[in-house]
Design an enzyme around this catalytic site. Structure first.
Site, PDB file in Angstrom:
ATOM      1  N   ARG A  93     -22.962 -33.202  -2.058  1.00 53.22           N
ATOM      2  CA  ARG A  93     -24.275 -33.514  -2.613  1.00 53.22           C
ATOM      3  C   ARG A  93     -24.082 -34.660  -3.600  1.00 53.22           C
ATOM      4  NH1 ARG A  93     -27.379 -30.934  -7.487  1.00 53.22           N
ATOM      5  NH2 ARG A  93     -29.352 -32.012  -7.224  1.00 53.22           N
ATOM      6  N   HIS A 182     -34.687 -33.643  -5.354  1.00 51.43           N
ATOM      7  CA  HIS A 182     -34.863 -32.407  -4.560  1.00 51.43           C
ATOM      8  C   HIS A 182     -35.164 -32.735  -3.101  1.00 51.43           C
ATOM      9  CE1 HIS A 182     -36.452 -30.242  -8.419  1.00 51.43           C
ATOM     10  NE2 HIS A 182     -35.163 -29.957  -8.254  1.00 51.43           N
ATOM     11  N   ARG A 287     -38.707 -15.490 -15.766  1.00 51.41           N
ATOM     12  CA  ARG A 287     -38.728 -14.019 -15.832  1.00 51.41           C
ATOM     13  C   ARG A 287     -38.958 -13.565 -17.269  1.00 51.41           C
ATOM     14  NH1 ARG A 287     -33.454 -14.065 -12.198  1.00 51.41           N
ATOM     15  NH2 ARG A 287     -33.268 -15.884 -13.524  1.00 51.41           N
ATOM     16  N   GLY A 335     -40.706 -20.426  -7.109  1.00 48.96           N
ATOM     17  CA  GLY A 335     -41.568 -20.468  -5.918  1.00 48.96           C
ATOM     18  C   GLY A 335     -41.252 -19.354  -4.931  1.00 48.96           C
ATOM     19  N   GLU A 386     -30.360 -25.821   0.616  1.00 51.75           N
ATOM     20  CA  GLU A 386     -29.868 -27.200   0.545  1.00 51.75           C
ATOM     21  C   GLU A 386     -28.471 -27.313   1.146  1.00 51.75           C
ATOM     22  OE1 GLU A 386     -31.520 -29.032  -3.421  1.00 51.75           O
ATOM     23  OE2 GLU A 386     -31.531 -26.861  -3.557  1.00 51.75           O
TER      24      GLU A 386
HETATM   25  P1  ADP Z   1     -32.376 -24.694 -10.202  1.00 55.60           P
HETATM   26  O1  ADP Z   1     -33.493 -25.651 -10.401  1.00 55.60           O
HETATM   27  O2  ADP Z   1     -31.413 -24.649 -11.359  1.00 55.60           O
HETATM   28  O3  ADP Z   1     -31.714 -24.752  -8.836  1.00 55.60           O
HETATM   29  P2  ADP Z   1     -33.482 -22.189  -9.274  1.00 55.60           P
HETATM   30  O4  ADP Z   1     -34.196 -22.735  -8.113  1.00 55.60           O
HETATM   31  O5  ADP Z   1     -32.335 -21.262  -9.037  1.00 55.60           O
HETATM   32  O6  ADP Z   1     -33.052 -23.288 -10.318  1.00 55.60           O
HETATM   33  O7  ADP Z   1     -34.560 -21.423 -10.169  1.00 55.60           O
HETATM   34  C1  ADP Z   1     -34.174 -20.801 -11.344  1.00 55.60           C
HETATM   35  C2  ADP Z   1     -35.408 -20.237 -12.018  1.00 55.60           C
HETATM   36  O8  ADP Z   1     -36.082 -19.342 -11.115  1.00 55.60           O
HETATM   37  C3  ADP Z   1     -35.049 -19.396 -13.220  1.00 55.60           C
HETATM   38  O9  ADP Z   1     -35.114 -20.135 -14.398  1.00 55.60           O
HETATM   39  C4  ADP Z   1     -36.113 -18.335 -13.224  1.00 55.60           C
HETATM   40  O10 ADP Z   1     -37.051 -18.717 -14.199  1.00 55.60           O
HETATM   41  C5  ADP Z   1     -36.796 -18.390 -11.882  1.00 55.60           C
HETATM   42  N1  ADP Z   1     -36.796 -17.092 -11.234  1.00 55.60           N
HETATM   43  C6  ADP Z   1     -35.825 -16.491 -10.516  1.00 55.60           C
HETATM   44  N2  ADP Z   1     -36.218 -15.264 -10.111  1.00 55.60           N
HETATM   45  C7  ADP Z   1     -37.465 -15.070 -10.597  1.00 55.60           C
HETATM   46  C8  ADP Z   1     -38.420 -14.016 -10.528  1.00 55.60           C
HETATM   47  N3  ADP Z   1     -38.166 -12.885  -9.877  1.00 55.60           N
HETATM   48  N4  ADP Z   1     -39.608 -14.203 -11.153  1.00 55.60           N
HETATM   49  C9  ADP Z   1     -39.881 -15.340 -11.807  1.00 55.60           C
HETATM   50  N5  ADP Z   1     -39.026 -16.360 -11.907  1.00 55.60           N
HETATM   51  C10 ADP Z   1     -37.845 -16.235 -11.314  1.00 55.60           C
END
Ligand code: ADP
Length: 401
Positions: A93, A182, A287, A335, A386
């Site tokens: 990447r 992204h 969360r 998401g 990814e």
């Molecule tokens: P990155 O952008 O670092 O790749 P991710 O796509 O792994 O991050 O997303 C991380 C974020 O996803 C965390 O900060 C958290 O806020 C959110 N997240 C993960 N699980 C949940 C959940 N069950 N409910 C709400 N938010 C969540």
């Protein structure tokens, strides 16, 4: 065919070994604190093999980290392959490909030089990615390597989307423009949606919402990214975990003058202390925010409302950019997992033909259609992958050699 996928940061390195044809993941893990005290995590996906979690391993350089990964992958007791010859290629990447790369490429000296030329555009990320590539070349000489760029998918954007309204010479001479990030994720989930629907992607107008720690919304018309919310850097666009997103640049001048801050201090605030963390004062993790809001924390509520509102508006603007929308997709940490936030974001878009189904929306981390039967626009949750895209691109390019 097995592909090793590497995502190198300045002191960390994420890895996955997978088969791009069968989509089988053999092992994944993480080297952390490279050059400090070295922590190694290994998660083999084959029954009976032992997981290692943040164990102490001396990793003074990225090359030592790669050696640790390879030794573990071929370990007679706990490994998932018999020898290094079972790794056919490495996919890296790379965050920034500037305007030089509109697709993934086989790495040679010229490509390395071009990635180095992009360092001013991504001073934190590209040097780390280069270190990862050089470490692999040192430890795995002769194994083909492919670079997959976060920016490449967005190179199809027309000038009206990527030009900032500043004197044109800054674009011509300094390459200041919107690049978008992204890309691998937006590309993957849009293609998955077309596959699920059984409709050629050329016929679809898709809006993808990659909502994680970093967040961006993309407008994808006929399979091509035509506008995206991240910009010259990943600071632009939506508010994020700790990043401010789009803001009036005069705020920077105001902070510097009235708080006696240096540009480095202001940028540190905008990158690391802003976003939903800065507004809520609670956390950058959604969360924690949802929990705090449920317990009555007003600033956590404002932070969530702000994030959802700005994402909601971006969906409208992406649809306007395409004169329509057929599919809306949610992906990445927030998401994929937060039904509450998805519902807040997608509600109030019925004027565009979007109706989210409250019951179908109660899914976490799995592919699902979450729109009502009478919604003209299909709304999906599609977990991003990814690493699989990097492995598939790598396999395709290596087999064309
Ligand atoms: P990155 O952008 O670092 O790749 P991710 O796509 O792994 O991050 O997303 C991380 C974020 O996803 C965390 O900060 C958290 O806020 C959110 N997240 C993960 N699980 C949940 C959940 N069950 N409910 C709400 N938010 C969540």
């Amino acid at each position: 065919m097995n592909i090793l996928v590497i995502n190198a940061g300045s002191s960390s390195l994420k890895y996955q070994l997978l088969n791009p044809d069968t989509k089988e993941l053999l092992a994944k893990g993480l080297c952390e604190r490279i050059g400090i005290d070295g922590k190694f995590t290994y998660k083999p996906q084959i029954a009976g093999k032992e997981t290692l979690s943040a164990v102490d391993v001396a990793m003074p350089t990225h090359a030592e980290a790669i050696k640790t990964v390879l030794n573990t992958l071929v370990d007679p007791k706990n490994g998932v392959i018999a020898s290094m010859s079972e790794i056919d290629a490495v996919g890296h990447r790379v965050v920034h490909g500037g305007e030089k790369f509109a697709c993934s490429v086989l790495i040679d000296d010229q490509v390395m030089a071009a990635i180095e030329e992009c360092i001013p555009l991504a001073p934190l990320h590209n040097p780390a990615n280069i270190t990862g590539i050089k470490a692999c070349e040192e430890v795995m000489p002769g194994v083909p390597m492919v670079a997959v760029f976060d920016t490449a998918f967005h190179q199809t954007m027309p000038a009206r989307s990527f030009i900032y309204a500043i004197p044109y010479e800054y674009y011509e001479n300094d390459h200041i423009r919107r690049y978008g990030f992204h890309g691998t994720s937006h590309h993957y989930v849009s293609q998955r949606a077309a596959e699920i629907l059984g409709t050629p992607i050329e016929l679809l107008k898709i809006v993808t919402c990659h909502l994680g720690n970093g967040s961006s919304v993309d407008a994808i018309a006929g399979g091509k990214s035509i506008d995206t919310s991240m910009g010259f850097t990943p600071l632009d666009g939506l508010p994020m975990g700790t990043r401010c997103g789009s803001l009036d640049v005069s705020i920077i001048e105001y902070l510097m003058e009235n708080h006696n801050m240096s540009i480095e201090e202001v940028m540190n605030v905008l990158n690391k202390k802003s976003g939903v963390l800065g507004v809520s004062g609670v956390s950058s993790d959604f969360r924690d925010l949802e929990k705090a809001a449920a317990e009555g924390n007003e600033r956590a509520k404002v932070a969530i409302d702000m994030f959802c509102y700005k994402t909601h508006k971006r969906i409208g603007s992406a649809a306007a950019a395409m004169n329509g929308i057929d599919v809306l997709i949610f992906t990445a940490g927030v998401g994929e997992n937060s039904a509450e936030l998805r519902e807040k974001i997608a509600s109030g878009l019925d004027f565009m033909g979007l109706k989210i189904d409250h019951t179908r929306n109660q899914v976490h981390g799995e592919e699902a259609l979450i729109s009502t039967d009478d919604s003209r626009v299909k709304i999906f949750v599609i977990p991003t992958n990814e690493e699989l895209v990097i492995a598939q691109d790598t396999a395709r390019i290596v087999s064309q050699k």
